[in-house]
Design a protein around this motif. Structure first.
Motif, PDB file in Angstrom:
ATOM      1  N   GLY A  36       8.601 -18.450   4.632  1.00 35.28           N
ATOM      2  CA  GLY A  36       7.259 -19.134   3.945  1.00 35.28           C
ATOM      3  C   GLY A  36       6.438 -18.092   3.781  1.00 35.28           C
ATOM      4  N   LEU A  37       6.653 -16.766   3.965  1.00 40.29           N
ATOM      5  CA  LEU A  37       5.582 -15.684   3.386  1.00 40.29           C
ATOM      6  C   LEU A  37       5.584 -15.763   2.014  1.00 40.29           C
ATOM      7  CD1 LEU A  37       6.020 -14.981   6.775  1.00 40.29           C
ATOM      8  CD2 LEU A  37       5.805 -12.480   5.840  1.00 40.29           C
ATOM      9  N   HIS A  38       4.510 -15.366   1.690  1.00 39.89           N
ATOM     10  CA  HIS A  38       4.120 -15.207   0.074  1.00 39.89           C
ATOM     11  C   HIS A  38       4.555 -13.812  -0.415  1.00 39.89           C
ATOM     12  CE1 HIS A  38       2.005 -14.898  -3.749  1.00 39.89           C
ATOM     13  NE2 HIS A  38       2.063 -16.237  -3.763  1.00 39.89           N
ATOM     14  N   TRP A  39       5.104 -13.980  -1.297  1.00 43.61           N
ATOM     15  CA  TRP A  39       5.676 -12.500  -2.138  1.00 43.61           C
ATOM     16  C   TRP A  39       4.781 -11.451  -1.795  1.00 43.61           C
ATOM     17  CZ3 TRP A  39       4.044  -9.736  -6.165  1.00 43.61           C
ATOM     18  CH2 TRP A  39       3.389 -10.353  -7.126  1.00 43.61           C
ATOM     19  N   ARG A  40       3.338 -11.598  -2.115  1.00 40.30           N
ATOM     20  CA  ARG A  40       2.534 -10.679  -2.167  1.00 40.30           C
ATOM     21  C   ARG A  40       2.362  -9.960  -0.602  1.00 40.30           C
ATOM     22  NH1 ARG A  40      -0.537 -10.643  -6.833  1.00 40.30           N
ATOM     23  NH2 ARG A  40      -0.295 -12.779  -8.121  1.00 40.30           N
ATOM     24  N   THR A  41       2.531 -10.847   0.344  1.00 39.03           N
ATOM     25  CA  THR A  41       2.577 -10.098   1.717  1.00 39.03           C
ATOM     26  C   THR A  41       3.842  -9.442   1.899  1.00 39.03           C
ATOM     27  OG1 THR A  41       1.138 -11.929   2.319  1.00 39.03           O
ATOM     28  CG2 THR A  41       2.230 -10.893   4.154  1.00 39.03           C
ATOM     29  N   VAL A  42       5.032  -9.982   1.405  1.00 41.85           N
ATOM     30  CA  VAL A  42       6.251  -9.266   1.565  1.00 41.85           C
ATOM     31  C   VAL A  42       6.285  -7.891   0.868  1.00 41.85           C
ATOM     32  CG1 VAL A  42       8.868  -9.510   1.158  1.00 41.85           C
ATOM     33  CG2 VAL A  42       7.361 -11.545   2.004  1.00 41.85           C
ATOM     34  N   VAL A  43       5.634  -7.840  -0.217  1.00 43.09           N
ATOM     35  CA  VAL A  43       5.657  -6.563  -0.662  1.00 43.09           C
ATOM     36  C   VAL A  43       4.624  -5.723   0.143  1.00 43.09           C
ATOM     37  CG1 VAL A  43       4.934  -5.236  -2.779  1.00 43.09           C
ATOM     38  CG2 VAL A  43       6.268  -7.236  -2.937  1.00 43.09           C
ATOM     39  N   THR A  44       3.651  -5.937   0.497  1.00 42.28           N
ATOM     40  CA  THR A  44       2.544  -5.237   1.470  1.00 42.28           C
ATOM     41  C   THR A  44       3.120  -4.572   2.591  1.00 42.28           C
ATOM     42  OG1 THR A  44       0.898  -6.590   0.369  1.00 42.28           O
ATOM     43  CG2 THR A  44       0.315  -5.121   2.315  1.00 42.28           C
ATOM     44  N   ILE A  45       3.975  -5.399   3.402  1.00 42.97           N
ATOM     45  CA  ILE A  45       4.542  -4.947   4.698  1.00 42.97           C
ATOM     46  C   ILE A  45       5.458  -3.585   4.249  1.00 42.97           C
ATOM     47  CG2 ILE A  45       6.189  -5.593   6.523  1.00 42.97           C
ATOM     48  CD1 ILE A  45       5.340  -8.662   5.985  1.00 42.97           C
ATOM     49  N   PRO A  46       6.422  -3.396   3.446  1.00 42.04           N
ATOM     50  CA  PRO A  46       6.888  -2.129   3.482  1.00 42.04           C
ATOM     51  C   PRO A  46       5.604  -0.860   3.225  1.00 42.04           C
ATOM     52  CG  PRO A  46       8.062  -3.546   2.166  1.00 42.04           C
ATOM     53  CD  PRO A  46       6.794  -4.187   2.570  1.00 42.04           C
ATOM     54  N   ALA A  47       4.810  -1.227   2.447  1.00 41.93           N
ATOM     55  CA  ALA A  47       3.721  -0.097   2.071  1.00 41.93           C
ATOM     56  C   ALA A  47       3.333   0.299   3.422  1.00 41.93           C
ATOM     57  CB  ALA A  47       2.840  -0.599   1.206  1.00 41.93           C
ATOM     58  N   VAL A  48       2.826  -0.577   4.235  1.00 44.45           N
ATOM     59  CA  VAL A  48       2.251  -0.255   5.727  1.00 44.45           C
ATOM     60  C   VAL A  48       3.507   0.613   6.539  1.00 44.45           C
ATOM     61  CG1 VAL A  48       1.535  -1.133   7.848  1.00 44.45           C
ATOM     62  CG2 VAL A  48       0.885  -2.386   5.793  1.00 44.45           C
ATOM     63  N   ALA A  49       4.346   0.033   6.361  1.00 50.21           N
ATOM     64  CA  ALA A  49       5.808   0.993   7.355  1.00 50.21           C
ATOM     65  C   ALA A  49       5.751   2.284   6.506  1.00 50.21           C
ATOM     66  CB  ALA A  49       6.857   0.182   7.068  1.00 50.21           C
ATOM     67  N   MET A  50       5.742   2.460   5.213  1.00 51.98           N
ATOM     68  CA  MET A  50       5.551   3.875   4.631  1.00 51.98           C
ATOM     69  C   MET A  50       4.543   4.591   5.025  1.00 51.98           C
ATOM     70  SD  MET A  50       6.936   6.117   2.379  1.00 51.98           S
ATOM     71  CE  MET A  50       7.843   5.212   1.247  1.00 51.98           C
ATOM     72  N   VAL A  51       3.335   4.127   5.347  1.00 57.22           N
ATOM     73  CA  VAL A  51       2.087   5.184   5.899  1.00 57.22           C
ATOM     74  C   VAL A  51       2.539   5.571   7.174  1.00 57.22           C
ATOM     75  CG1 VAL A  51      -0.305   5.025   6.341  1.00 57.22           C
ATOM     76  CG2 VAL A  51       0.563   4.010   4.399  1.00 57.22           C
ATOM     77  N   MET A  52       3.048   4.783   8.071  1.00 54.09           N
ATOM     78  CA  MET A  52       3.477   5.001   9.539  1.00 54.09           C
ATOM     79  C   MET A  52       4.561   6.102   9.285  1.00 54.09           C
ATOM     80  SD  MET A  52       3.640   1.273  11.081  1.00 54.09           S
ATOM     81  CE  MET A  52       4.070   1.743  12.651  1.00 54.09           C
ATOM     82  N   ILE A  53       5.579   6.170   8.370  1.00 44.34           N
ATOM     83  CA  ILE A  53       6.673   7.096   7.969  1.00 44.34           C
ATOM     84  C   ILE A  53       6.039   8.195   8.007  1.00 44.34           C
ATOM     85  CG2 ILE A  53       8.538   7.777   6.929  1.00 44.34           C
ATOM     86  CD1 ILE A  53       9.582   5.009   6.789  1.00 44.34           C
ATOM     87  N   VAL A  54       5.207   8.404   6.784  1.00 43.77           N
ATOM     88  CA  VAL A  54       4.413   9.705   6.446  1.00 43.77           C
ATOM     89  C   VAL A  54       3.778  10.329   7.735  1.00 43.77           C
ATOM     90  CG1 VAL A  54       2.604  10.573   5.158  1.00 43.77           C
ATOM     91  CG2 VAL A  54       4.112   9.126   4.208  1.00 43.77           C
ATOM     92  N   CYS A  55       2.957   9.537   8.578  1.00 39.79           N
ATOM     93  CA  CYS A  55       2.527   9.994   9.620  1.00 39.79           C
ATOM     94  C   CYS A  55       3.411  10.507  10.663  1.00 39.79           C
ATOM     95  CB  CYS A  55       1.684   8.803  10.553  1.00 39.79           C
ATOM     96  SG  CYS A  55       0.340   8.280   9.666  1.00 39.79           S
ATOM     97  N   LEU A  56       4.498   9.953  10.864  1.00 38.91           N
ATOM     98  CA  LEU A  56       5.446  10.641  11.948  1.00 38.91           C
ATOM     99  C   LEU A  56       5.976  11.849  11.231  1.00 38.91           C
ATOM    100  CD1 LEU A  56       7.558  10.675  14.116  1.00 38.91           C
ATOM    101  CD2 LEU A  56       9.151   9.014  12.817  1.00 38.91           C
ATOM    102  N   LYS A  57       6.407  11.891   9.969  1.00 41.10           N
ATOM    103  CA  LYS A  57       7.018  12.831   9.142  1.00 41.10           C
ATOM    104  C   LYS A  57       6.360  14.190   9.295  1.00 41.10           C
ATOM    105  CE  LYS A  57       6.349  13.510   4.653  1.00 41.10           C
ATOM    106  NZ  LYS A  57       5.868  14.924   4.909  1.00 41.10           N
TER     107      LYS A  57
END
Length: 428
Positions: free
Chosen positions: A175-196
Motif C-alpha cells: 500500500g505504499l504510494h509510488w512517490r514514497t517508493v521512489v524516494t526510499i532508494p534515493a535515501v539509500a544512495m546518500v548512505m552509500i555515498v557516505c560509506l564510499k
C-alpha cells in the motif's frame, strides 16, 4: 572527493593491498548497485503511476520517457569519460551518485509529464557511471583480475534490478504510494555515498601501496604482439573500423541485442496491461527476468573462457535460440497464463544476458587494442543505446503483439550476427 590520502611511502604488504582492493571493489559495487536501484525504482513503479490521477502518465508517455532517458544516457557516457580523465574517477562518481539521488527525489515530487520526463532524463544521464568505474577498477586491479571484477560488477547490475523490483513490488503491494517508493532508494544512495568516502580512493598510491599492473606479460612478448590499431591515430582507427566487415557484424549484434535487452524494462507494464496484474504483482513478476540474468552470468562466466571457439559459438547460439523461443511465445501473449509468462520472463533474462555482455565486450578489447578500445566501445555502445531509444519509442506507440514481432526480428538478427562474430578470430 575521497578522504585525505596517506603518505606516498610504497607499501609491499600483499594482504594489506588485497584488503584495500576489495574495499575499493565494495565501494564501486555498492555505488553501481545504488544507481541501478534508483533507476529501476523509477521504471518499476510505472504501472502504479498509470493509476494515479494526480499525474499525466500513460503507455505513450512511458515510451517517450524511456526513449529520452536513453538519449541522455548516451550523452552521459561521453561526458563521464571526459570528466573522469580530467577530475578523477572518485570525484565524478561521488557527484554522479548524489545527482542520481537528487533527481530520484525530484521524479517523486512532480505532477506533469514534461517535468517528469526531464527528471528521468537527468537521473538517467548521471547513472552513466561506467567510464568512472572502469577507470577506478583499472587503477586498483591487475590485468589477471579484470575478468573476476568485471563479472562481479555485471552481476551487481543484475542484482540491483532483482532486489529493486522485488522490494518495490513488495512495497507497492503493502500500500505504499509510488512517490514514497521512489524516494526510499534515493535515501539509500546518500548512505552509500557516505560509506564510499571511507573505503574508496582514486588509486593504491593514495594509500602508499604499489600501483596495479595493466600488463602481465614481459615487454619483449608484448612488443612482438603489437596490435594493428595501436599505431593509428583516432581518425585512422575509425577508418580502419569502417573498412572491417566484423565491425559491422558486431554493430548489428549490439543494436539487435540492445533492443531485445530493453524488453526487460517493459515487463512490469506487460504484466499489468496484458495479464491484468496489480502494480505490485507486476513488479515482482518482472523480477524473474534479472534473476535469470544473474544465473546466466554465473554459468556463462564460468564456462566461457574454458571453451574452444566452436564450443563458444554453440553455447552462445544455444542461449539465443532460447531467446527467440521466448519472444515467439510472448508474441502469442493472448493465450498465455500468468505462470507461463513468468517462466518466459525468467528464461528471457537468462538467455539474452550472456550473449549481450560477454562476446561483444570481449570484441571491444580484442579489436580495439590497448589504444583504441575506448573508441570502439563508445561507438558500438552508442549504437546499442540508439537501438534502445528506438525500441522505447515503439513500445509507446505499438500494440504488444506488434512490439513482440519487432523483438522477434531483433532476436533472429542477434542470433545470426553473434554466430558470425564467434566464428571469427575475434571470438576470444
Amino acid at each position: 572527493m575521497a578522504a585525505t590520502s596517506f603518505p606516498a611511502t610504497q607499501t609491499t604488504s600483499a594482504p594489506s593491498k588485497r584488503r584495500w582492493q576489495w574495499l575499493a571493489f565494495l565501494g564501486l559495487f555498492l555505488g553501481y548497485w545504488g544507481s541501478v536501484f534508483c533507476r529501476t525504482a523509477t521504471e518499476a513503479v510505472m504501472p502504479a503511476m498509470m493509476q494515479d490521477d494526480t499525474i499525466e502518465f500513460d503507455k505513450r508517455t512511458a515510451g517517450t520517457m524511456l526513449a529520452f532517458g536513453n538519449s541522455a544516457f548516451i550523452f552521459g557516457k561521453v561526458l563521464c569519460g571526459v570528466a573522469s580523465e580530467s577530475f578523477g574517477g572518485t570525484r565524478v562518481l561521488t557527484v554522479s551518485l548524489l545527482m542520481v539521488a537528487c533527481f530520484a527525489v525530484a521524479y517523486a515530487r512532480v505532477y506533469t509529464a514534461s517535468v517528469l520526463i526531464g527528471s528521468y532524463m537527468l537521473l538517467k544521464h548521471f547513472t552513466a557511471i561506467w567510464p568512472a568505474i572502469t577507470k577506478l577498477l583499472s587503477a586498483w586491479f591487475d590485468k589477471e583480475d579484470y575478468g573476476k571484477v568485471l563479472g562481479g560488477m555485471s552481476i551487481g547490475f543484475q542484482a540491483g534490478s532483482v532486489i529493486a523490483t522485488v522490494l518495490i513490488g513488495s512495497m507497492l503491494s503493502r500500500g505504499l504510494h509510488w512517490r514514497t517508493v521512489v524516494t526510499i532508494p534515493a535515501v539509500a544512495m546518500v548512505m552509500i555515498v557516505c560509506l564510499k568516502q571511507f573505503i574508496l580512493y582514486e588509486s593504491p598510491s593514495k594509500l602508499g601501496l604499489t600501483a596495479a599492473s595493466p600488463d602481465t606479460e614481459p615487454a619483449e612478448k608484448q612488443k612482438s604482439q603489437d596490435h594493428p590499431m595501436d599505431k593509428l591515430s583516432v581518425r585512422q582507427a575509425i577508418v580502419y573500423m569502417m573498412e572491417t566487415p566484423v565491425f559491422w557484424v558486431v554493430a548489428v549484434a549490439s543494436m539487435s541485442l540492445s533492443g531485445v535487452f530493453e524488453l526487460q524494462i517493459f515487463m512490469p507494464l506487460y504484466f499489468k496491461e496484458a495479464l491484468h496484474l496489480t502494480p505490485g504483482q507486476a513488479a515482482q513478476a518482472a523480477a524473474l527476468a534479472p534473476a535469470g540474468a544473474i544465473v546466466s552470468l554465473l554459468i556463462g562466466g564460468f564456462f566461457y573462457d574454458r571453451l574452444r571457439r566452436q564450443e563458444k559459438c554453440l553455447l552462445i547460439s544455444g542461449f539465443l535460440v532460447i531467446t527467440v523461443v521466448c519472444i515467439g511465445t510472448l508474441w502469442t501473449y493472448k493465450a498465455l497464463d500468468v505462470k507461463l509468462a513468468v517462466g518466459v520472463a525468467f528464461f528471457l533474462g537468462f538467455s539474452v544476458t550472456t550473449p549481450f555482455f560477454l562476446p561483444i565486450t570481449i570484441f571491444y578489447m580484442s579489436f580495439g587494442g590497448k589504444r583504441h578500445t575506448p573508441t570502439v566501445t563508445g561507438i558500438l555502445d552508442c549504437l546499442g543505446s540508439l537501438a534502445a531509444v528506438i525500441m522505447d519509442n515503439l513500445m509507446g506507440s505499438f500494440a504488444w503483439e506488434d512490439l513482440f514481432a519487432v523483438q522477434f526480428g531483433c532476436a533472429i538478427a542477434g542470433l545470426i550476427s553473434v554466430a558470425l562474430l564467434l566464428s571469427s578470430r575475434y571470438s576470444s
